[in-house]
Design a protein around this motif. Structure first.
Motif, PDB file in Angstrom:
ATOM      1  N   ALA A  32       0.805  -1.228   0.000  1.00  0.00           N
ATOM      2  CA  ALA A  32       0.000   0.000   0.000  1.00  0.00           C
ATOM      3  C   ALA A  32       0.840   1.280   0.000  1.00  0.00           C
ATOM      4  O   ALA A  32       0.900   1.996   1.001  1.00  0.00           O
ATOM      5  N   TYR A 113      -5.468  -6.416   7.660  1.00  0.00           N
ATOM      6  CA  TYR A 113      -4.075  -6.129   7.323  1.00  0.00           C
ATOM      7  C   TYR A 113      -3.152  -7.052   8.146  1.00  0.00           C
ATOM      8  O   TYR A 113      -3.263  -7.085   9.391  1.00  0.00           O
ATOM      9  N   HIS A 195      -5.568   5.236   7.379  1.00  0.00           N
ATOM     10  CA  HIS A 195      -6.249   5.564   6.122  1.00  0.00           C
ATOM     11  C   HIS A 195      -7.309   6.665   6.292  1.00  0.00           C
ATOM     12  O   HIS A 195      -8.140   6.864   5.409  1.00  0.00           O
TER      13      HIS A 195
HETATM   14  C1  PLP Z   1      -4.058  -0.466   8.363  1.00  0.00           C
HETATM   15  C2  PLP Z   1      -2.587  -0.231   8.165  1.00  0.00           C
HETATM   16  N1  PLP Z   1      -1.811  -0.018   9.231  1.00  0.00           N
HETATM   17  C3  PLP Z   1      -0.489   0.203   9.110  1.00  0.00           C
HETATM   18  C4  PLP Z   1       0.123   0.197   7.862  1.00  0.00           C
HETATM   19  C5  PLP Z   1       1.600   0.413   7.737  1.00  0.00           C
HETATM   20  O1  PLP Z   1       2.007   1.418   8.583  1.00  0.00           O
HETATM   21  P1  PLP Z   1       3.523   1.821   8.729  1.00  0.00           P
HETATM   22  O2  PLP Z   1       4.148   1.771   7.375  1.00  0.00           O
HETATM   23  O3  PLP Z   1       3.429   3.214   9.282  1.00  0.00           O
HETATM   24  O4  PLP Z   1       4.141   0.864   9.685  1.00  0.00           O
HETATM   25  C6  PLP Z   1      -0.651  -0.035   6.729  1.00  0.00           C
HETATM   26  C7  PLP Z   1      -0.018  -0.084   5.418  1.00  0.00           C
HETATM   27  O5  PLP Z   1      -0.540  -0.617   4.484  1.00  0.00           O
HETATM   28  C8  PLP Z   1      -2.034  -0.252   6.883  1.00  0.00           C
HETATM   29  O6  PLP Z   1      -2.824  -0.458   5.826  1.00  0.00           O
END
Ligand code: PLP
Length: 376
Positions: A32, A113, A195
């Motif tokens: 993502a 996720y 998000h």
């Molecule tokens: C719901 C969710 N939480 C956390 C993350 C990733 O967070 P970070 O890169 O800040 O660790 C994502 C990435 O896709 C996500 O979709």
């Protein structure tokens, strides 16, 4: 032509998304991040910060803290205090710290996720899962499943809001029911709101879980970042908002000696993104809405693939169970499309498609998607 139409070659860059298929004719629509440049104001601020030439340990400046406070107030009518903020290098770190900090079993809703599934295990916690259900054309909470999945030992509820991968922007009514459930079971809620800036439906608004009521705030660790909305996840800058001092101390103690300072470039990007990029953000949402319409039409035109509405995120959750594929992701890869495998989210037979890309890329991806469906 929109600035988001520009196809930027990421193949020879440091991208995890594109590097996975280096040397292969596969379009990566999995991890993502978006294939768009960050807002020009962010890039300019980073250039200026780099010009300074000194990159010592950083902390949040008063202007950054104010930018966060103003952004949360302006976007979500959520009034927070500066001392509630705990800076983090990422939300996955925050999820793991929460599991570390809170003794007891963990509850979450699937599909989800993948780090929501791994974080409890990595802290030696038992994870209980409640399945979301698809009914009346959208994903919903199943109260019985939630009730059945929580035990007397459950202490932490990992909430994904908006929800990756099902794309729901949970409504006030739904959130209030979850808050009542958390209150009844005396759960700490770790609400991942990464998000929150990507609500695509114009008649919906993101409501921070902690903003529901003082009781909800008292038991909530909110995780947020500018990373998804402004496409700067590689800069490693996120934060938790924890209003309850005792809970905040527990969280900080679990971070001690493990979690590093936030990258100074991430701090610079965060301030400018939240303060100066609302026009860019509006244009992004309009572009993603266009992608979403094209995607839904193309996917649901397939007889044996289907997807529900995407209220928020740039992620589509696609049901390909009718294709009867043993390895769905591998089949689509063989047809030049790199998607996330639903099995990793707790739902074999599903695929997640990232539509945060120029329309030209999306159109080619949809062409390949149709061929992959037809040959299954
Ligand atoms: C719901 C969710 N939480 C956390 C993350 C990733 O967070 P970070 O890169 O800040 O660790 C994502 C990435 O896709 C996500 O979709």
């Amino acid at each position: 032509m929109s600035k988001f139409d520009e196809v930027i070659d990421r193949r020879d860059s440091d991208s995890i998304k594109w590097g996975k298929y280096a040397g292969r004719e596969v379009l990566p629509l999995w991890v993502a991040d978006m294939d768009f440049a960050a807002p020009p104001a962010v890039v300019a601020a980073l250039q200026q910060r780099i010009e300074h030439g000194v990159f010592g340990y950083g902390h949040s400046s008063p202007t950054l803290t104010q930018a966060v406070i103003d952004h949360l107030q302006g976007e979500y009518a959520w009034q927070i205090e500066a001392e509630w903020l705990v800076w983090l290098p990422g939300l996955v770190t925050g999820l793991n710290v929460a599991c570390h900090a809170i003794d007891g079993e963990v509850l979450t809703a699937t599909p989800i996720y993948p780090p929501f599934l791994s974080a409890p295990r990595l802290s030696g916690r038992t994870l209980n899962r409640a399945e979301l259900r698809f009914a009346d054309g959208r994903w919903q909470w199943d109260k019985n499943a939630l009730e059945n999945a929580s035990t007397a030992e459950t202490r932490l509820f990992l909430l994904c809001h908006p929800h990756n991968p099902v794309g729901r922007c949970w409504s006030r009514e739904e959130l209030l029911e979850l808050a009542a459930f958390a209150e009844a079971k005396d759960l700490i809620v770790c609400s991942d709101e990464i998000h929150c800036g990507l609500v695509l439906d114009e008649d919906k608004r993101h409501i921070p879980f902690a903003s529901l009521s003082p009781e909800a705030a008292r038991r909530t660790i909110t995780l947020m970042a500018p990373s998804k909305t402004f496409n700067v996840p590689g800069l490693g800058c996120a934060f938790a908002v924890i209003s309850d001092p005792t809970l905040r101390r527990r969280f900080l103690r679990a971070m001690d000696g493990i979690v590093p300072h936030v990258n100074v470039l991430g701090l610079t990007a965060c301030e400018v993104a939240y303060r100066d990029c609302s026009d860019w953000h509006d244009e992004l949402l309009a572009y993603l809405r266009g992608n979403r319409e094209q995607l839904i039409t193309a996917v649901n035109a397939q007889k044996r693939a289907k997807m529900g509405p995407v209220e928020a995120t740039y992620l589509a959750w696609i049901d390909v169970r009718e294709l009867n594929l043993e390895k769905p992701a591998a089949h689509f890869e063989a047809h030049g499309l790199g998607l996330s495998d639903g099995a990793d989210f707790g739902a074999p037979g599903w695929l997640r498609l990232n539509f945060g890309c120029p329309r030209e890329t999306l159109n080619e991806a949809l062409r390949r998607f149709a061929v992959a469906c037809a040959t299954a």
